[in-house]
Design a protein around this motif. Structure first.
Motif, PDB file in Angstrom:
ATOM      1  N   ALA A  65      39.108  27.969  -8.935  1.00  8.65           N
ATOM      2  CA  ALA A  65      39.352  27.012 -10.019  1.00  8.65           C
ATOM      3  C   ALA A  65      39.344  27.741 -11.359  1.00  8.65           C
ATOM      4  O   ALA A  65      38.672  28.768 -11.517  1.00  8.65           O
ATOM      5  N   VAL A  66      40.089  27.198 -12.322  1.00 10.04           N
ATOM      6  CA  VAL A  66      40.111  27.774 -13.668  1.00 10.04           C
ATOM      7  C   VAL A  66      39.856  26.684 -14.694  1.00 10.04           C
ATOM      8  O   VAL A  66      40.063  25.492 -14.433  1.00 10.04           O
ATOM      9  N   SER A  67      39.398  27.110 -15.864  1.00 13.02           N
ATOM     10  CA  SER A  67      39.110  26.172 -16.951  1.00 13.02           C
ATOM     11  C   SER A  67      40.401  25.608 -17.526  1.00 13.02           C
ATOM     12  O   SER A  67      41.494  26.138 -17.299  1.00 13.02           O
ATOM     13  N   ASP A  68      40.266  24.541 -18.292  1.00 12.35           N
ATOM     14  CA  ASP A  68      41.448  23.882 -18.859  1.00 12.35           C
ATOM     15  C   ASP A  68      42.248  24.822 -19.758  1.00 12.35           C
ATOM     16  O   ASP A  68      43.477  24.736 -19.813  1.00 12.35           O
ATOM     17  N   ASP A  69      41.551  25.729 -20.461  1.00 10.52           N
ATOM     18  CA  ASP A  69      42.259  26.663 -21.338  1.00 10.52           C
ATOM     19  C   ASP A  69      42.744  27.906 -20.591  1.00 10.52           C
ATOM     20  O   ASP A  69      43.367  28.793 -21.181  1.00 10.52           O
ATOM     21  N   LYS A  70      42.434  27.974 -19.292  1.00 16.23           N
ATOM     22  CA  LYS A  70      42.886  29.063 -18.407  1.00 16.23           C
ATOM     23  C   LYS A  70      42.324  30.425 -18.797  1.00 16.23           C
ATOM     24  O   LYS A  70      42.871  31.468 -18.406  1.00 16.23           O
ATOM     25  N   LYS A  71      41.204  30.416 -19.512  1.00 17.91           N
ATOM     26  CA  LYS A  71      40.576  31.670 -19.932  1.00 17.91           C
ATOM     27  C   LYS A  71      39.517  32.148 -18.946  1.00 17.91           C
ATOM     28  O   LYS A  71      39.166  33.333 -18.925  1.00 17.91           O
ATOM     29  N   ASN A  72      38.991  31.223 -18.145  1.00 21.91           N
ATOM     30  CA  ASN A  72      37.931  31.549 -17.193  1.00 21.91           C
ATOM     31  C   ASN A  72      38.273  31.004 -15.816  1.00 21.91           C
ATOM     32  O   ASN A  72      38.898  29.946 -15.693  1.00 21.91           O
ATOM     33  N   GLY A  73      37.842  31.715 -14.800  1.00 21.11           N
ATOM     34  CA  GLY A  73      38.075  31.263 -13.438  1.00 21.11           C
ATOM     35  C   GLY A  73      36.900  31.612 -12.545  1.00 21.11           C
ATOM     36  O   GLY A  73      36.138  32.547 -12.831  1.00 21.11           O
ATOM     37  N   VAL A  74      36.736  30.844 -11.481  1.00 17.60           N
ATOM     38  CA  VAL A  74      35.697  31.111 -10.490  1.00 17.60           C
ATOM     39  C   VAL A  74      36.281  30.928  -9.102  1.00 17.60           C
ATOM     40  O   VAL A  74      37.273  30.214  -8.915  1.00 17.60           O
ATOM     41  N   VAL A  75      35.652  31.566  -8.140  1.00 21.57           N
ATOM     42  CA  VAL A  75      35.983  31.343  -6.732  1.00 21.57           C
ATOM     43  C   VAL A  75      34.667  31.322  -5.969  1.00 21.57           C
ATOM     44  O   VAL A  75      33.809  32.181  -6.183  1.00 21.57           O
ATOM     45  N   ILE A  76      34.471  30.279  -5.138  1.00 20.83           N
ATOM     46  CA  ILE A  76      33.239  30.151  -4.368  1.00 20.83           C
ATOM     47  C   ILE A  76      33.573  29.960  -2.892  1.00 20.83           C
ATOM     48  O   ILE A  76      34.636  29.434  -2.541  1.00 20.83           O
ATOM     49  N   LYS A  77      32.647  30.416  -2.047  1.00 22.86           N
ATOM     50  CA  LYS A  77      32.806  30.234  -0.595  1.00 22.86           C
ATOM     51  C   LYS A  77      31.607  29.479  -0.064  1.00 22.86           C
ATOM     52  O   LYS A  77      30.467  29.918  -0.214  1.00 22.86           O
ATOM     53  N   LEU A  78      31.875  28.320   0.537  1.00 25.81           N
ATOM     54  CA  LEU A  78      30.835  27.522   1.182  1.00 25.81           C
ATOM     55  C   LEU A  78      31.090  27.588   2.685  1.00 25.81           C
ATOM     56  O   LEU A  78      32.105  27.103   3.168  1.00 25.81           O
ATOM     57  N   SER A  79      30.158  28.206   3.400  1.00 25.68           N
ATOM     58  CA  SER A  79      30.355  28.455   4.824  1.00 25.68           C
ATOM     59  C   SER A  79      29.667  27.417   5.697  1.00 25.68           C
ATOM     60  O   SER A  79      28.648  26.842   5.310  1.00 25.68           O
ATOM     61  N   CYS A  80      30.215  27.225   6.884  1.00 22.48           N
ATOM     62  CA  CYS A  80      29.617  26.373   7.903  1.00 22.48           C
ATOM     63  C   CYS A  80      29.942  26.985   9.261  1.00 22.48           C
ATOM     64  O   CYS A  80      30.611  28.020   9.341  1.00 22.48           O
ATOM     65  N   GLU A  81      29.480  26.350  10.327  1.00 24.11           N
ATOM     66  CA  GLU A  81      29.649  26.928  11.662  1.00 24.11           C
ATOM     67  C   GLU A  81      30.969  26.549  12.324  1.00 24.11           C
ATOM     68  O   GLU A  81      31.539  27.341  13.077  1.00 24.11           O
ATOM     69  N   THR A  82      31.451  25.330  12.068  1.00 25.52           N
ATOM     70  CA  THR A  82      32.607  24.838  12.820  1.00 25.52           C
ATOM     71  C   THR A  82      33.761  24.418  11.921  1.00 25.52           C
ATOM     72  O   THR A  82      33.570  23.991  10.778  1.00 25.52           O
ATOM     73  N   ASP A  83      34.941  24.517  12.477  1.00 25.31           N
ATOM     74  CA  ASP A  83      36.149  24.085  11.792  1.00 25.31           C
ATOM     75  C   ASP A  83      36.129  22.578  11.569  1.00 25.31           C
ATOM     76  O   ASP A  83      36.671  22.074  10.585  1.00 25.31           O
ATOM     77  N   PHE A  84      35.481  21.855  12.459  1.00 29.37           N
ATOM     78  CA  PHE A  84      35.378  20.404  12.346  1.00 29.37           C
ATOM     79  C   PHE A  84      34.695  20.011  11.037  1.00 29.37           C
ATOM     80  O   PHE A  84      35.159  19.130  10.311  1.00 29.37           O
ATOM     81  N   VAL A  85      33.586  20.673  10.726  1.00 34.45           N
ATOM     82  CA  VAL A  85      32.874  20.391   9.479  1.00 34.45           C
ATOM     83  C   VAL A  85      33.695  20.858   8.278  1.00 34.45           C
ATOM     84  O   VAL A  85      33.779  20.178   7.254  1.00 34.45           O
ATOM     85  N   ALA A  86      34.325  22.030   8.397  1.00 41.08           N
ATOM     86  CA  ALA A  86      35.095  22.594   7.289  1.00 41.08           C
ATOM     87  C   ALA A  86      36.216  21.663   6.844  1.00 41.08           C
ATOM     88  O   ALA A  86      36.596  21.653   5.669  1.00 41.08           O
ATOM     89  N   LYS A  87      36.751  20.871   7.779  1.00 37.44           N
ATOM     90  CA  LYS A  87      37.857  19.976   7.454  1.00 37.44           C
ATOM     91  C   LYS A  87      37.382  18.596   6.989  1.00 37.44           C
ATOM     92  O   LYS A  87      38.198  17.756   6.632  1.00 37.44           O
ATOM     93  N   ASN A  88      36.071  18.401   6.989  1.00 36.24           N
ATOM     94  CA  ASN A  88      35.523  17.118   6.556  1.00 36.24           C
ATOM     95  C   ASN A  88      35.689  16.953   5.055  1.00 36.24           C
ATOM     96  O   ASN A  88      35.353  17.843   4.269  1.00 36.24           O
ATOM     97  N   GLU A  89      36.203  15.824   4.636  1.00 38.39           N
ATOM     98  CA  GLU A  89      36.490  15.583   3.213  1.00 38.39           C
ATOM     99  C   GLU A  89      35.234  15.701   2.358  1.00 38.39           C
ATOM    100  O   GLU A  89      35.270  16.245   1.253  1.00 38.39           O
ATOM    101  N   GLY A  90      34.107  15.202   2.871  1.00 38.96           N
ATOM    102  CA  GLY A  90      32.865  15.282   2.121  1.00 38.96           C
ATOM    103  C   GLY A  90      32.414  16.710   1.897  1.00 38.96           C
ATOM    104  O   GLY A  90      31.905  17.059   0.823  1.00 38.96           O
ATOM    105  N   PHE A  91      32.604  17.570   2.914  1.00 33.20           N
ATOM    106  CA  PHE A  91      32.233  18.983   2.805  1.00 33.20           C
ATOM    107  C   PHE A  91      33.107  19.680   1.767  1.00 33.20           C
ATOM    108  O   PHE A  91      32.614  20.453   0.930  1.00 33.20           O
ATOM    109  N   VAL A  92      34.406  19.406   1.800  1.00 34.75           N
ATOM    110  CA  VAL A  92      35.330  20.007   0.824  1.00 34.75           C
ATOM    111  C   VAL A  92      34.984  19.539  -0.592  1.00 34.75           C
ATOM    112  O   VAL A  92      34.954  20.337  -1.537  1.00 34.75           O
ATOM    113  N   ASP A  93      34.690  18.261  -0.745  1.00 34.72           N
ATOM    114  CA  ASP A  93      34.326  17.727  -2.062  1.00 34.72           C
ATOM    115  C   ASP A  93      33.042  18.371  -2.586  1.00 34.72           C
ATOM    116  O   ASP A  93      32.911  18.630  -3.787  1.00 34.72           O
TER     117      ASP A  93
END
Length: 276
Positions: A65-93
């Motif tokens: 994600a980047v800021s509205d002015d596009k001057k800053n950006g971040v990337v984060i990784k949230l890990s889990c065990e299964t693809d089932f959880v990874a595709k869950n909308e709540g987990f992505v949110d």
């Protein structure tokens, strides 16, 4: 014992994301004390987190994600065990919320990000809480940030990789080029921006590998160094971003592609996280 109503259970579920039965059990155990019930659910998560500490969490999502002015950006990784959880909308949110907090505060490290608050508890505590809610190992596995004249994000399909690329220009006409380069990073996985950015330990290792390969081929000892340095130049071409062949036009390097857009355009830095 306090009378536990359906409204009480729903309120606790909305707050924590835990299952209805888990919420009811926690409220019963807490004798209707709402705050105590939350602590019981968190404790459950902490116990489950310890229990699953040795499990591998190779699935998950990566958010760039980047800021509205596009001057800053971040990337984060949230890990889990299964693809089932990874595709869950709540987990992505949840992952997107962490990225939003990271972008707002720009902490220096993953540990500092974990100490920031999400609601009334820290992100680290919330992650542990979610272990109890979801029932498998979850961890904030990666965080990177970047500031530049323009930062461009790219998220690979299915949130399996995220890239942020810094450019030395804030002209809107170069943004598309930034996206192309971000996709290049995701596809070709460069180890550094340019050859001067490659760690010396990596260079030393590549030279030794090159020497040993030449030695195995029966080359004379006195020319092994020269052969190894030639192989090192090929390593730089294949593994440093600006020297890689541009995936959309293999006749040009990434550096040459950027200069075709604007003669002074270049990448200042990039960050790349991926699952696995």
């Amino acid at each position: 014992m306090s009378n536990i109503t359906a409204a009480d259970v729903k309120k606790l579920r909305d707050q924590t994301g835990a299952g209805m039965m888990d919420c009811k059990k926690a409220l019963v155990e807490a004798e209707g004390d709402y705050e105590k019930a939350i602590e019981i659910l968190r404790t459950k998560g902490q116990k489950l987190s310890v229990k699953r500490a040795e499990r591998e969490a190779k699935e998950g999502v990566v958010i760039a994600a980047v800021s509205d002015d596009k001057k800053n950006g971040v990337v984060i990784k949230l890990s889990c065990e299964t693809d089932f959880v990874a595709k869950n909308e709540g987990f992505v949110d949840f992952a997107k919320k962490i990225a939003s907090i990271a972008l707002e505060n720009l902490p220096e490290s993953k540990e500092e990000l974990g100490n920031l608050t999400i609601g009334d508890i820290s992100i680290s505590e919330k992650v542990v809480e979610q272990v109890g809610v979801i029932g498998e190992k979850i961890e904030l596995a990666g965080y990177e940030k970047l500031s530049s004249d323009m930062v461009v994000p790219y998220i690979h399909m299915g949130y399996r990789a995220g890239v942020i690329v810094g450019l030395n220009s804030d002209d809107s006409k170069v943004e598309e080029a930034g996206k192309d380069v971000a996709m290049q990073v995701a596809a070709m996985k460069p180890v550094a921006l340019d050859k001067d950015n490659v760690e010396q330990s990596v260079i030393d290792k590549e030279i030794e590998i090159g020497k040993e390969q030449a030695r195995q081929e029966g080359k004379p000892e006195q020319i092994l160094e020269k052969i190894a340095l030639g192989k090192l130049n090929k390593f730089f071409q294949e593994n440093t971003l600006l020297n890689q062949n541009f995936v959309k036009d293999s006749k040009a390097t990434v550096r040459e592609y950027l200069q075709s857009v604007d003669k002074n355009l270049t990448v200042t830095d990039f960050k790349h996280l991926m699952l696995g």
